[in-house]
Write a protein that holds these residues in place. Structure first.
Motif, mmCIF file in Angstrom:
data_model
loop_
_atom_site.group_PDB
_atom_site.id
_atom_site.type_symbol
_atom_site.label_atom_id
_atom_site.label_comp_id
_atom_site.label_asym_id
_atom_site.label_seq_id
_atom_site.Cartn_x
_atom_site.Cartn_y
_atom_site.Cartn_z
ATOM 1 N N ASN A 82 0.748 -0.597 0.576
ATOM 2 C CA ASN A 82 -0.153 0.065 -0.129
ATOM 3 C C ASN A 82 1.250 0.923 -0.225
ATOM 4 O O ASN A 82 2.180 1.446 0.684
ATOM 5 C CB ASN A 82 -1.071 -0.423 1.446
ATOM 6 N N PRO A 83 1.064 2.255 -0.775
ATOM 7 C CA PRO A 83 1.141 3.729 -0.948
ATOM 8 C C PRO A 83 1.225 4.487 0.431
ATOM 9 O O PRO A 83 2.399 4.972 0.575
ATOM 10 C CB PRO A 83 1.579 3.764 -2.198
ATOM 11 N N GLU A 84 0.357 4.431 1.009
ATOM 12 C CA GLU A 84 0.062 5.221 2.152
ATOM 13 C C GLU A 84 -0.131 4.331 3.438
ATOM 14 O O GLU A 84 0.407 3.053 3.068
ATOM 15 C CB GLU A 84 -1.600 5.209 2.350
ATOM 16 N N ALA A 85 1.135 4.933 4.041
ATOM 17 C CA ALA A 85 1.677 4.460 5.713
ATOM 18 C C ALA A 85 0.370 4.445 6.909
ATOM 19 O O ALA A 85 0.238 5.540 7.318
ATOM 20 C CB ALA A 85 2.875 5.544 6.247
ATOM 21 N N LEU A 86 -0.157 3.418 6.215
ATOM 22 C CA LEU A 86 -0.768 2.700 7.656
ATOM 23 C C LEU A 86 -0.374 2.278 9.605
ATOM 24 O O LEU A 86 0.008 1.506 8.804
ATOM 25 C CB LEU A 86 -2.466 2.343 6.825
ATOM 26 N N HIS A 87 -0.850 2.251 9.964
ATOM 27 C CA HIS A 87 -0.587 2.007 11.188
ATOM 28 C C HIS A 87 -2.701 1.489 11.737
ATOM 29 O O HIS A 87 -3.227 1.046 12.305
ATOM 30 C CB HIS A 87 -0.888 3.194 11.874
ATOM 31 N N TRP A 88 -2.589 -0.342 10.921
ATOM 32 C CA TRP A 88 -3.299 -0.692 10.997
ATOM 33 C C TRP A 88 -2.972 -1.899 12.673
ATOM 34 O O TRP A 88 -4.158 -2.514 12.855
ATOM 35 C CB TRP A 88 -3.134 -1.619 9.700
ATOM 36 N N GLN A 89 -1.908 -1.562 13.018
ATOM 37 C CA GLN A 89 -1.918 -2.556 14.194
ATOM 38 C C GLN A 89 -2.427 -1.456 15.084
ATOM 39 O O GLN A 89 -3.020 -2.430 16.576
ATOM 40 C CB GLN A 89 -0.773 -2.756 15.170
ATOM 41 N N THR A 90 -2.584 -0.575 14.737
ATOM 42 C CA THR A 90 -3.491 0.427 16.400
ATOM 43 C C THR A 90 -4.342 0.913 15.638
ATOM 44 O O THR A 90 -5.407 1.527 16.887
ATOM 45 C CB THR A 90 -2.637 1.772 16.898
ATOM 46 N N SER A 91 -5.138 0.842 14.929
ATOM 47 C CA SER A 91 -6.051 2.143 14.460
ATOM 48 C C SER A 91 -7.073 0.995 12.878
ATOM 49 O O SER A 91 -6.758 0.857 11.920
ATOM 50 C CB SER A 91 -5.499 3.339 13.274
ATOM 51 N N ILE A 92 -8.078 1.674 13.802
ATOM 52 C CA ILE A 92 -9.147 0.499 13.520
ATOM 53 C C ILE A 92 -9.600 1.963 11.865
ATOM 54 O O ILE A 92 -10.177 0.802 11.442
ATOM 55 C CB ILE A 92 -10.699 0.923 14.277
ATOM 56 N N VAL A 93 -9.249 2.944 11.288
ATOM 57 C CA VAL A 93 -9.577 3.955 10.338
ATOM 58 C C VAL A 93 -8.447 3.078 9.498
ATOM 59 O O VAL A 93 -8.554 2.713 8.197
ATOM 60 C CB VAL A 93 -9.904 5.392 11.134
ATOM 61 N N ASP A 94 -7.249 2.929 10.117
ATOM 62 C CA ASP A 94 -5.998 2.219 9.056
ATOM 63 C C ASP A 94 -6.489 1.332 8.581
ATOM 64 O O ASP A 94 -6.590 0.832 7.703
ATOM 65 C CB ASP A 94 -4.689 2.293 9.511
ATOM 66 N N LEU A 95 -6.955 0.414 9.563
ATOM 67 C CA LEU A 95 -7.798 -1.593 9.383
ATOM 68 C C LEU A 95 -8.569 -1.375 8.450
ATOM 69 O O LEU A 95 -8.113 -1.799 7.254
ATOM 70 C CB LEU A 95 -8.160 -1.896 10.307
ATOM 71 N N LEU A 96 -9.155 -0.176 8.448
ATOM 72 C CA LEU A 96 -10.268 -0.465 7.318
ATOM 73 C C LEU A 96 -9.985 0.230 5.927
ATOM 74 O O LEU A 96 -10.654 -0.739 4.708
ATOM 75 C CB LEU A 96 -11.412 0.620 7.936
ATOM 76 N N LYS A 97 -9.287 1.165 6.034
ATOM 77 C CA LYS A 97 -8.432 2.113 4.816
ATOM 78 C C LYS A 97 -7.410 0.518 3.912
ATOM 79 O O LYS A 97 -7.976 0.402 2.844
ATOM 80 C CB LYS A 97 -7.295 2.576 4.894
ATOM 81 N N LEU A 98 -7.447 0.554 5.263
ATOM 82 C CA LEU A 98 -6.137 -1.092 4.010
ATOM 83 C C LEU A 98 -6.988 -2.193 3.585
ATOM 84 O O LEU A 98 -6.254 -2.430 2.371
ATOM 85 C CB LEU A 98 -5.260 -2.286 5.100
ATOM 86 N N LEU A 99 -7.994 -2.019 4.227
ATOM 87 C CA LEU A 99 -9.215 -3.216 3.707
ATOM 88 C C LEU A 99 -9.793 -2.834 2.416
ATOM 89 O O LEU A 99 -10.346 -3.664 2.303
ATOM 90 C CB LEU A 99 -9.665 -3.698 4.622
ATOM 91 N N ASP A 100 -9.686 -1.029 2.299
ATOM 92 C CA ASP A 100 -10.418 -0.516 1.642
ATOM 93 C C ASP A 100 -11.775 -0.914 1.347
ATOM 94 O O ASP A 100 -12.269 -1.167 0.837
ATOM 95 C CB ASP A 100 -10.069 -1.591 -0.057
ATOM 96 N N LEU A 101 -12.553 -0.564 2.356
ATOM 97 C CA LEU A 101 -13.218 -0.980 3.262
ATOM 98 C C LEU A 101 -13.333 0.789 3.972
ATOM 99 O O LEU A 101 -12.741 2.042 4.042
ATOM 100 C CB LEU A 101 -13.369 -1.757 4.694
ATOM 101 N N ASP A 102 -14.989 0.985 3.822
ATOM 102 C CA ASP A 102 -15.239 2.619 4.130
ATOM 103 C C ASP A 102 -15.112 3.251 5.421
ATOM 104 O O ASP A 102 -15.164 2.180 6.629
ATOM 105 C CB ASP A 102 -17.030 2.219 3.924
ATOM 106 N N SER A 103 -14.498 3.493 6.336
ATOM 107 C CA SER A 103 -13.397 3.639 7.093
ATOM 108 C C SER A 103 -14.862 5.165 8.013
ATOM 109 O O SER A 103 -14.223 5.876 8.935
ATOM 110 C CB SER A 103 -12.428 4.459 6.717
ATOM 111 N N SER A 104 -15.329 5.689 7.371
ATOM 112 C CA SER A 104 -16.402 6.822 8.090
ATOM 113 C C SER A 104 -16.862 6.672 10.111
ATOM 114 O O SER A 104 -16.925 5.205 10.081
ATOM 115 C CB SER A 104 -17.299 7.209 7.253
#
Length: 152
Positions: A82-104
């Motif tokens: 992923n080109p974006e630096a996502l902190h999926w280990q601690t952030s639900i928003v980043d986890l959802l973004k990583l999975l290409d799901l709505d993070s609203s």
């Protein structure tokens, strides 16, 4: 499909979710062992007049649970691409973004309701922390191998 169902689907159906190298050899060892055992048991059971035992044993062996999916490995692999630096280990928003799901916020609030969040959904920071741990815990309960530090 539920939001959590979508999360599971994205992780568990990802190509990197294939069983670890040790798991297939265990499955391979189990599969050949399972085939000869019913055959070996069947002749012994037939003279005893109990042919149901091998029939019952065979489906049980066939329905053995699949090896757990290494959730951290799948997500780490996805994050590396992923080109974006996502902190999926601690952030639900980043986890959802990583999975290409709505993070609203609405999506996260819906997920909180789905997972029975009892806190105040207007306190999004607390809800987000709870959501991340709840999602990781539920992934572990549903066939994922999740490091303890990611679970509640």
């Amino acid at each position: 499909m539920s939001i959590f169902g979508s999360i599971m689907s994205k992780i568990f159906s990802h190509p990197a979710a294939a069983p670890a190298p040790s798991a297939p050899s265990a499955s391979s060892d189990s599969a050949p062992a399972a085939a000869p055992v019913p055959s070996a048991v069947a002749p012994a059971a037939v003279p005893d007049g109990v042919p149901a035992a091998p029939t019952t044993a065979s489906p049980v062996a066939a329905t053995a649970p699949a090896p757990p999916v290494d959730v951290a490995a799948v997500l780490t692999g996805m994050a590396s691409k992923n080109p974006e630096a996502l902190h999926w280990q601690t952030s639900i928003v980043d986890l959802l973004k990583l999975l290409d799901l709505d993070s609203s916020l609405k999506s996260r609030t819906d997920l909180a309701h789905e997972l029975s969040y009892a806190g105040d959904t207007s306190d999004s920071a607390s809800m987000n922390i709870w959501l991340h741990k709840a999602v990781m815990t539920k992934l572990g309960e549903n066939g994922g191998r999740v490091p303890d530090d990611l679970k509640a």
